[in-house]
Scaffold this motif. Structure first.
Motif, mmCIF file in Angstrom:
data_model
loop_
_atom_site.group_PDB
_atom_site.id
_atom_site.type_symbol
_atom_site.label_atom_id
_atom_site.label_comp_id
_atom_site.label_asym_id
_atom_site.label_seq_id
_atom_site.Cartn_x
_atom_site.Cartn_y
_atom_site.Cartn_z
ATOM 1 N N LYS A 69 0.861 -1.184 0.000
ATOM 2 C CA LYS A 69 0.000 0.000 0.000
ATOM 3 C C LYS A 69 0.897 1.233 0.000
ATOM 4 N N VAL A 70 0.726 2.105 -0.992
ATOM 5 C CA VAL A 70 1.490 3.350 -1.055
ATOM 6 C C VAL A 70 0.745 4.398 -0.240
ATOM 7 N N LEU A 71 1.376 4.843 0.869
ATOM 8 C CA LEU A 71 0.711 5.785 1.774
ATOM 9 C C LEU A 71 0.727 7.206 1.229
ATOM 10 N N ASP A 72 1.874 7.619 0.704
ATOM 11 C CA ASP A 72 1.921 8.949 0.086
ATOM 12 C C ASP A 72 3.127 9.029 -0.828
ATOM 13 N N VAL A 73 3.089 10.022 -1.691
ATOM 14 C CA VAL A 73 4.156 10.213 -2.674
ATOM 15 C C VAL A 73 4.644 11.641 -2.560
ATOM 16 N N GLY A 74 5.938 11.824 -2.391
ATOM 17 C CA GLY A 74 6.519 13.168 -2.355
ATOM 18 C C GLY A 74 7.564 13.270 -3.423
ATOM 19 N N GLY A 75 7.754 14.450 -3.972
ATOM 20 C CA GLY A 75 8.716 14.572 -5.061
ATOM 21 C C GLY A 75 9.544 15.815 -4.997
ATOM 22 N N GLU A 76 10.588 15.819 -5.789
ATOM 23 C CA GLU A 76 11.439 17.001 -5.913
ATOM 24 C C GLU A 76 11.945 17.007 -7.340
#
Length: 729
Positions: A69-76
């Protein structure tokens, strides 16, 4: 892929609890178009992917297709290598940027283990298994179908994950081995055993998840130390605001007994600060104006006004958590070796299992059912989970334990290397010493000591010169009331003069004082004695007559002697490398008991460090993380010493955040304990597998013990690694 078009995305993934999970995710993501690099940290529960623009959705689908399960995605975006230049040498740690992603803003709330999909599935299969057992006793005719149904409830999702893993590049996953073994057991009539093995496998997975979440929580617990609210001074009144909203330069009030909500500098008040939650230091530290305070520490007995120096996302705790998570994504040499080994180990065991199932019946007249059963049991022994997790679990626990004590190590490679160091080369100023002069002696020539400090402090009021600060601090320590000086002026390179209470007062170097009035031989001898032990002497003249000599020195850190002795007890040679003059350096060296090389330029320090390395020794260079970059780069491990500055945290391989010399020895001890723990883990993992391999072939153990050998060993290894979270006595 160019750095300009590259993006870096960090995903927090739930259910990723063992090393085979990491392998499956890594292999699957590397098959997504545009993905160039994948870093998985099981302990942190994070996956960091470097990729071309706009394929985040397909990456997410690929991970969730494997059953996570992917809880959240953060990026840069767009600067995947923007800070690579900060990392001064590649042999000690991986090049990566340290920019924050939105995932860094704070830990995501995790589902309690008993409410996870894994727990639900385990309970359902357990109930079905119990029902099958009861039905089988009551109605023997339905026993086999009932056990088959119980098995399929658990095996269908396991088989689905095995299929997805196989098409994503991981054919020899534990799920695949489990599926083959269970189906094979049904075909040879061991349906009850097949259902039980599926249930035991699910229990093992659940236990792995619980153990992994404990390791994960240890570092994230640090973020809970920071209070949610702060008392902000604004427009002449105090109001309560969220701590996360505080901006740099804001002024906050901290009441006695409250946790400090931000990193900052005290602008008024004095108090004993309990830093134990952040630094592990058991004794509260007394701090006053200009004292540095950290978010999460506890204000003792005084009201403080604090100027905020770092926003919530950049306070010491937030940066430590972020850097530890990044460090957990980089693999140690031992871990890389185990990964390579496991790539051959699992297929090798599959081949052995097939041979054991087929060769004895074909060539030696063995019973087909008996040998197929043994082959299936050995198949379950083939999963390298316990072996592969043995190293990262221990390293993650150590990185977390170190961070909680202010010992920051940039990854497993550094952690391994620190334990091997044979020579520790220290800077002097700000590393072995406090970095600021202190008044050590007030030698009176007939004027009371308090009067000397009173008049000297009056001249120095308002000056930020280090020697002036030392005199003002000494006067404050002795509660001296400082009068005002008039016509105070500095005389370039000589001293300062002014009128205090109608008397003409001068404070300056002995040479400048002698130009104004002669000093006696006795006074000169006293000043020479101060100089001999590395102290700087200033002479106070009152109305042209010598009144006193004030000696100052940048004193050794309070734990320098003990810290250096701890290193020597560990078999590490110590040496001071300094640009300071021979006399001062030798005096400090004698005081704390360390060999000294003085009067060195940065390139000289680099040559000395390189000389040790060329002689076959492992060298650590300990400095403030800003100066002496060549020597830090030349060392096997560069350790920054001091208050968690950005530069120190970002450039060195490791950092001692709280400036204690003894913490360098603590780092070495932590590394050695970790390597010992890893050896124990590898021994348990391989030992149990070897034991069950022999007992299975001998017909002593079967499918149940085989699955316990894998999941049981994984749990034992993880729990053993978690022992590293406890600080040594």
């Amino acid at each position: 892929m160019s750095a300009a078009t590259a993006e870096k995305t960090r995903m927090r993934v739930e259910g990723m609890d063992c090393a085979s999970c990491a392998t499956k995710i890594e292999n699957a993501l590397l098959r997504v178009e545009g993905v160039s690099e994948v870093r998985v940290s099981v302990p942190a529960g994070t996956v960091t992917v470097q990729h071309a623009a706009s394929d985040v959705l397909s990456m997410r689908k690929r991970v969730e297709g494997l059953g996570y399960k992917v809880l959240d995605v953060g990026g840069e975006g767009g600067h995947a290598h923007s800070q690579a230049s900060n990392h001064h040498h590649s042999h000690s740690h991986d090049h990566r940027d340290h920019g924050g992603s939105c995932a860094d803003a704070g830990p995501v709330a995790r589902t309690p283990w008993w409410r996870t999909a894994k727990a639900t599935m385990t309970i359902v299969v357990g109930v079905a298994l119990a029902a099958a057992f009861v039905l089988g006793k009551l109605v023997p005719a339905v026993e086999t179908p009932a056990f088959l149904a119980a098995m399929l409830i658990g095996l269908v999702p396991i088989g689905g994950r095995a299929f997805n893993a196989a098409i994503s590049g991981t054919p020899f996953s534990i799920e695949m081995l489990m599926t083959i073994a269970a189906i094979g057991a049904v075909f040879i009539g061991a349906t009850e055993e097949a259902a039980t093995v599926v249930f035991l496998f699910l229990i093992g997975e659940l236990l792995e998840g619980v153990a992994a979440s404990r390791a994960r929580a240890s570092i994230q617990d640090l973020t809970k130390l920071v209070p949610e609210t702060a008392r902000l001074e604004r427009d002449g009144r105090v109001e309560e605001v969220p701590a996360a909203s505080l901006e740099v330069q804001a002024v906050i009030q901290v009441r006695p007994g409250d946790r400090i909500p931000a990193d900052g500098v005290i602008i008024s008040g004095e108090s004993a600060i309990d830093e134990a939650p952040v630094t592990g230091e058991s004794t509260p530290v007394r701090k006053g104006v200009e004292g540095t305070v950290y978010a999460g520490t506890i204000n003792g007995d005084g009201l403080l006004r604090v100027r905020v120096t770092a926003a919530a996302a950049d306070n010491t705790i937030a940066r430590v958590v972020r850097l530890v998570e990044e460090a957990q994504e980089s693999k140690a040499p031992t871990e890389r070796f185990i990964d390579r080994f496991s790539r051959y180990y699992t297929p090798g065991v599959v081949v052995v299992a097939a041979l054991i199932a087929v060769v004895p019946p074909l060539l030696f007249g063995g019973e087909w059912q008996e040998w197929i059963y043994k082959g299936l049991a050995i198949l379950l022994i083939g999963c390298p989970c316990a072996l592969v997790i043995s190293t990262p679990a221990a390293i993650a626990a150590s990185l977390s334990a170190g961070a909680r004590r202010g010992l920051l190590l940039k990854g497993g490679a550094v952690l391994e290397e620190v334990g091997r160091i044979q020579v520790a080369c220290f800077d002097k100023t700000g590393t072995l010493t406090a970095g600021k002069p202190q008044v050590t002696d007030v030698a009176s020539f007939g004027v009371p000591e308090e009067e000397v400090l009173r008049l000297a402090a009056a001249l120095e009021s308002g000056s930020s010169h280090p020697l002036a600060t030392a005199i003002l601090a000494a006067a404050a320590d002795r509660s001296v009331v400082v009068p005002a000086a008039t016509d105070a002026s500095a005389i370039g390179g000589k001293g300062v003069r002014g009128t205090v209470e109608g008397r003409l007062v001068f404070l300056g170097s002995p040479q400048a004082a002698e130009e104004l009035t002669p000093l006696t031989e006795q006074q000169k001898t006293l000043i020479a004695a101060f100089n001999e032990v590395g102290k700087t002497a200033s002479v106070l003249l009152i109305d042209g007559a010598p009144a006193a000599a004030i000696a100052m020195r940048d004193e050794p850190r309070t734990d320098a002697v003990q810290g250096l002795q701890r290193l020597r007890d560990l078999g590490v040679e110590t040496m001071m490398l300094t640009g300071d003059n021979e006399r001062t350096a030798t005096a400090i060296g004698r005081t704390i008991g360390i060999r000294v090389r003085a009067g060195l330029l940065p390139q000289d320090k680099q040559q000395i460090v390189s000389g040790f390395r060329n002689g076959g020794k492992k060298v650590a260079k300990i400095g403030d993380g800003i100066n002496d970059a060549p020597a830090l780069a030349a060392a096997d491990v560069g350790i920054a010493m001091g208050g968690g500055t950005d530069v120190a945290l970002e450039t060195a391989d490791a950092a001692v955040l709280h400036g204690r010399v003894a913490d360098v020895a603590a780092m070495v001890e932590l590394s050695r304990r970790t390597m010992g723990n890893i050896k124990q883990n590898i021994g348990v993992a391989l030992g149990l597998k070897a034991l069950f391999l022999v007992t299975t072939v001998a017909g002593i153990t079967g499918l149940w013990p085989a699955i316990l050998a894998d999941t049981g060993a994984t749990v034992i290894v993880t729990l053993n690694a978690l022992r590293l979270l406890r600080a040594p006595k």
